[in-house]
Design a protein around this motif. Structure first.
Motif, short mmCIF file in Angstrom:
data_model
loop_
_atom_site.label_atom_id
_atom_site.label_comp_id
_atom_site.label_asym_id
_atom_site.label_seq_id
_atom_site.Cartn_x
_atom_site.Cartn_y
_atom_site.Cartn_z
N THR A 253 0.82 -1.22 0.00
CA THR A 253 0.00 0.00 0.00
C THR A 253 0.85 1.26 0.00
OG1 THR A 253 -1.66 -1.19 1.28
CG2 THR A 253 -1.86 1.20 1.20
N LEU A 254 1.86 1.30 0.87
CA LEU A 254 2.62 2.53 1.04
C LEU A 254 3.32 2.95 -0.26
CD1 LEU A 254 3.74 4.83 2.73
CD2 LEU A 254 5.43 3.26 3.68
N SER A 255 4.07 2.03 -0.85
CA SER A 255 4.83 2.41 -2.05
C SER A 255 3.92 2.73 -3.22
CB SER A 255 5.83 1.31 -2.42
OG SER A 255 5.25 0.05 -2.28
N SER A 256 2.83 1.95 -3.37
CA SER A 256 1.95 2.22 -4.52
C SER A 256 1.22 3.56 -4.34
CB SER A 256 0.95 1.08 -4.72
OG SER A 256 0.12 0.92 -3.58
N ARG A 257 0.90 3.92 -3.09
CA ARG A 257 0.18 5.18 -2.89
C ARG A 257 1.12 6.38 -2.78
NH1 ARG A 257 -2.70 1.02 -3.27
NH2 ARG A 257 -4.96 1.31 -3.50
N VAL A 258 2.37 6.19 -2.43
CA VAL A 258 3.33 7.28 -2.57
C VAL A 258 3.45 7.62 -4.06
CG1 VAL A 258 5.81 7.86 -2.44
CG2 VAL A 258 4.65 6.92 -0.43
N HIS A 259 3.48 6.59 -4.88
CA HIS A 259 3.51 6.80 -6.34
C HIS A 259 2.27 7.61 -6.76
CE1 HIS A 259 3.65 6.04 -10.62
NE2 HIS A 259 2.57 5.29 -10.59
N LYS A 260 1.09 7.17 -6.30
CA LYS A 260 -0.13 7.88 -6.68
C LYS A 260 -0.10 9.33 -6.20
CE LYS A 260 -5.21 7.78 -6.43
NZ LYS A 260 -6.41 7.31 -5.70
N GLY A 261 0.36 9.53 -4.98
CA GLY A 261 0.46 10.89 -4.43
C GLY A 261 1.38 11.77 -5.25
N LEU A 262 2.51 11.21 -5.68
CA LEU A 262 3.46 11.98 -6.50
C LEU A 262 2.83 12.35 -7.84
CD1 LEU A 262 6.77 9.97 -5.81
CD2 LEU A 262 6.19 12.26 -4.95
N VAL A 263 2.13 11.38 -8.45
CA VAL A 263 1.46 11.64 -9.73
C VAL A 263 0.44 12.77 -9.56
CG1 VAL A 263 -0.16 10.67 -11.42
CG2 VAL A 263 1.81 9.31 -10.65
N GLU A 264 -0.32 12.72 -8.47
CA GLU A 264 -1.34 13.74 -8.24
C GLU A 264 -0.73 15.13 -8.02
OE1 GLU A 264 -4.91 11.01 -6.32
OE2 GLU A 264 -3.63 12.13 -4.98
N MET A 265 0.40 15.17 -7.30
CA MET A 265 1.04 16.47 -7.05
C MET A 265 1.45 17.12 -8.37
SD MET A 265 3.38 15.69 -3.71
CE MET A 265 3.45 17.30 -2.97
N GLU A 266 1.94 16.29 -9.29
CA GLU A 266 2.33 16.79 -10.62
C GLU A 266 1.08 17.29 -11.35
OE1 GLU A 266 5.76 15.75 -12.15
OE2 GLU A 266 5.25 17.24 -13.67
N LYS A 267 0.00 16.48 -11.27
CA LYS A 267 -1.25 16.78 -11.97
C LYS A 267 -1.88 18.11 -11.54
CE LYS A 267 -3.61 12.70 -13.21
NZ LYS A 267 -4.47 11.59 -12.87
N VAL A 268 -1.82 18.41 -10.26
CA VAL A 268 -2.47 19.63 -9.77
C VAL A 268 -1.48 20.79 -9.64
CG1 VAL A 268 -4.25 18.35 -8.55
CG2 VAL A 268 -2.19 19.05 -7.32
N GLY A 269 -0.24 20.55 -10.08
CA GLY A 269 0.73 21.65 -10.11
C GLY A 269 1.39 21.96 -8.78
N MET A 270 1.39 21.01 -7.85
CA MET A 270 2.05 21.27 -6.56
C MET A 270 3.56 21.14 -6.66
SD MET A 270 -0.57 19.18 -4.08
CE MET A 270 0.05 19.49 -2.44
N ALA A 271 4.05 20.21 -7.46
CA ALA A 271 5.50 19.98 -7.61
C ALA A 271 5.76 19.10 -8.83
CB ALA A 271 6.05 19.30 -6.36
N ALA A 272 6.99 19.20 -9.35
CA ALA A 272 7.41 18.31 -10.44
C ALA A 272 7.97 17.04 -9.80
CB ALA A 272 8.48 19.00 -11.28
N THR A 273 7.30 15.92 -10.06
CA THR A 273 7.66 14.69 -9.34
C THR A 273 8.00 13.53 -10.26
OG1 THR A 273 5.35 14.02 -9.33
CG2 THR A 273 6.09 15.30 -7.43
N ALA A 274 7.96 13.76 -11.57
CA ALA A 274 8.07 12.65 -12.52
C ALA A 274 9.42 11.94 -12.45
CB ALA A 274 7.80 13.15 -13.93
N ALA A 275 10.47 12.66 -12.03
CA ALA A 275 11.81 12.05 -12.05
C ALA A 275 12.11 11.22 -10.79
CB ALA A 275 12.85 13.15 -12.21
N THR A 276 11.21 11.25 -9.83
CA THR A 276 11.46 10.54 -8.57
C THR A 276 11.32 9.03 -8.75
OG1 THR A 276 10.64 12.42 -7.30
CG2 THR A 276 10.68 10.29 -6.17
N LYS A 277 12.35 8.29 -8.30
CA LYS A 277 12.31 6.83 -8.38
C LYS A 277 11.85 6.24 -7.05
CE LYS A 277 15.91 6.60 -11.86
NZ LYS A 277 17.31 6.42 -12.17
#
Ligand code: ZN
Length: 431
Positions: A253-277
């Motif tokens: 749950t944690l790793s998959s939802r950290v991924h989802k959270g990062l994608v959402e932050m990018e989507k709503v313009g909070m931060a650029a997160t696409a390069a995070t591994k």
């Protein structure tokens, strides 16, 4: 308790969705698994609306807890939210300079959820969402199946919300955690089976009894709480997403939802997160996700757990396929650790950073060491390792460390014994 229809939160959640079948259900539906494919439903949001609402309220005026960016969380009833998780979240992000020096990582940070409130593990985040959802549904009983930390979180948060808690543990439980649940007023029921067997039985029990289970029937909501780790870490790094996350995985749950959270932050313009591994840490004795990542197949094959890291002992990880996707789509990797490596890493974390974690945290540190040695984490990369649980809860399970026999309570005898240890001339004598 039935909540009055009062103020809504700022949540922009819209529907339950199965990304596989594109099946959608209203948010208030209590179906948790897709009728088409059996996968757990995800929560969808109106991201355009979220973008607007996020802009309406300055960060400085937002709650300093898990509800800080409630636009991207699934709870609609303000009254339900008011009873849960008000003191959860916002754990420290610690620059681990001493541990980092040992590992050759100058910008190593620890997201220290071992200090999470109220029950000292990351599970307080996810269980907060589950309990809030339970209140939103007007229910008064909550169950869970737990390797340890979900149980203490359900007991704590359930008590504060005024609902009855039933905690089901597998046979190989960590005793301290089960006793904590009793002390918190929960009913504890131990099952004669491992976690995966207990989980399957609890799924049937949830349907038969009508009791909502935090990590089964409430799972779509529960899982959303884990996104708050991503939101917090990026904000704590001044809105610069890290190069790497190293995250322990059990159900995933944690790793998959950290991924989802990062994608959402990018989507709503909070931060650029696409390069995070995102990299996964698992014990060698229970590493179905790490194995699927490392052998390149992406296929999760169920394992029979045999590890000291009880909180990671899930052989059939529910979110395993989502984790594989999160890791591979971001160019991340995985590492596993033996029981000995887990305790060595746990000791290294303690002696360098003064943080006592449970074996799951030791697994994360051990994996970070391996990933650094393999060159997958660069010396100047920003690396965030998530310490998910507290060692004070599991100390009885850690290997004995000897100390001297009882010494006479007088200075001469004390100096003599002390002399053997000062300057590191000897290690510890036998106990
Ligand atoms: Zn489906």
């Amino acid at each position: 308790m039935t909540l009055p229809a009062g103020q809504p939160t700022r949540s922009c959640a819209t529907e339950l969705v199965c990304h596989h079948c594109e099946l959608r259900l209203p948010l208030m539906d209590t179906t948790f698994r897709c009728m088409g494919c059996g996968r757990v439903f995800d929560i969808d949001y109106d991201y355009e609306l979220a973008k607007t609402r996020l802009g309406e309220l300055p960060t400085a005026e937002r709650a300093v807890n898990i509800w800080r960016f409630e636009e991207l969380l699934p709870i609609k009833a303000a009254e339900a939210k008011a009873h849960v998780g008000i003191n959860s979240g916002r754990t420290p992000l610690i620059h681990a300079d001493r541990l980092g020096a040992e590992l050759g990582l100058r910008k190593l940070y620890l997201k220290d959820d071992s200090t999470q409130r109220p029950s000292l593990s990351y599970k307080d985040r996810v269980v907060s969402m589950a309990v809030a959802r339970l209140l939103e549904l007007g229910k008064e009983e909550i169950g869970c199946v737990s390797t340890g930390n979900v149980g203490t979180a359900v007991s704590s948060l359930g008590a504060k919300a005024g609902v009855a808690a039933y905690v089901f543990y597998p046979s190989n439980l960590e005793r301290g955690k089960a006793r904590a649940c009793r002390a918190l007023g929960a009913t504890v029921i131990q099952l004669d089976g491992n976690y995966d067997e207990a989980n399957r039985a609890c799924r049937e029990l949830a349907l038969a009894s009508g009791i909502q289970f935090a990590n089964i029937t409430l799972r779509p909501f529960y899982a959303e709480g884990a996104k708050t780790v991503a939101f917090e870490v990026v904000e704590q790094l001044d809105w610069v997403s890290p190069d790497h996350f190293v995250i322990p995985a059990a159900g995933g749950t944690l790793s998959s939802r950290v991924h989802k959270g990062l994608v959402e932050m990018e989507k709503v313009g909070m931060a650029a997160t696409a390069a995070t591994k995102i990299h996964i840490a698992q014990p060698e004795g229970c590493g179905p996700i790490a194995t699927a990542v490392l052998d390149g197949t992406g296929e999760i094959v169920e394992q029979r757990p045999k590890t000291v890291a009880h909180s990671l002992a899930i052989g059939a990880p529910g979110d395993g396929p989502l984790v594989v996707d999160a890791v591979t789509s971001r160019g991340g990797s995985a590492a596993t650790a033996t029981d000995d490596e887990i305790f060595e890493a746990l000791d290294l974390l303690g002696s360098t950073e003064g943080i006592l974690t449970e074996p799951a945290g030791g697994t994360t540190v051990a994996a970070t060491i391996k990933l650094a040695n393999e060159g997958k984490l660069g010396a100047d990369d920003t690396v965030v390792a998530v310490i998910s649980g507290n060692g004070y809860k599991t100390l009885d399970e850690h290997p004995e460390k000897p100390w001297p026999e009882m010494v006479a309570c007088e200075v001469e005898a004390m100096e003599e014994v002390l002399g053997e240890f000062r300057g590191g001339r000897v290690g510890a004598t036998s106990s």
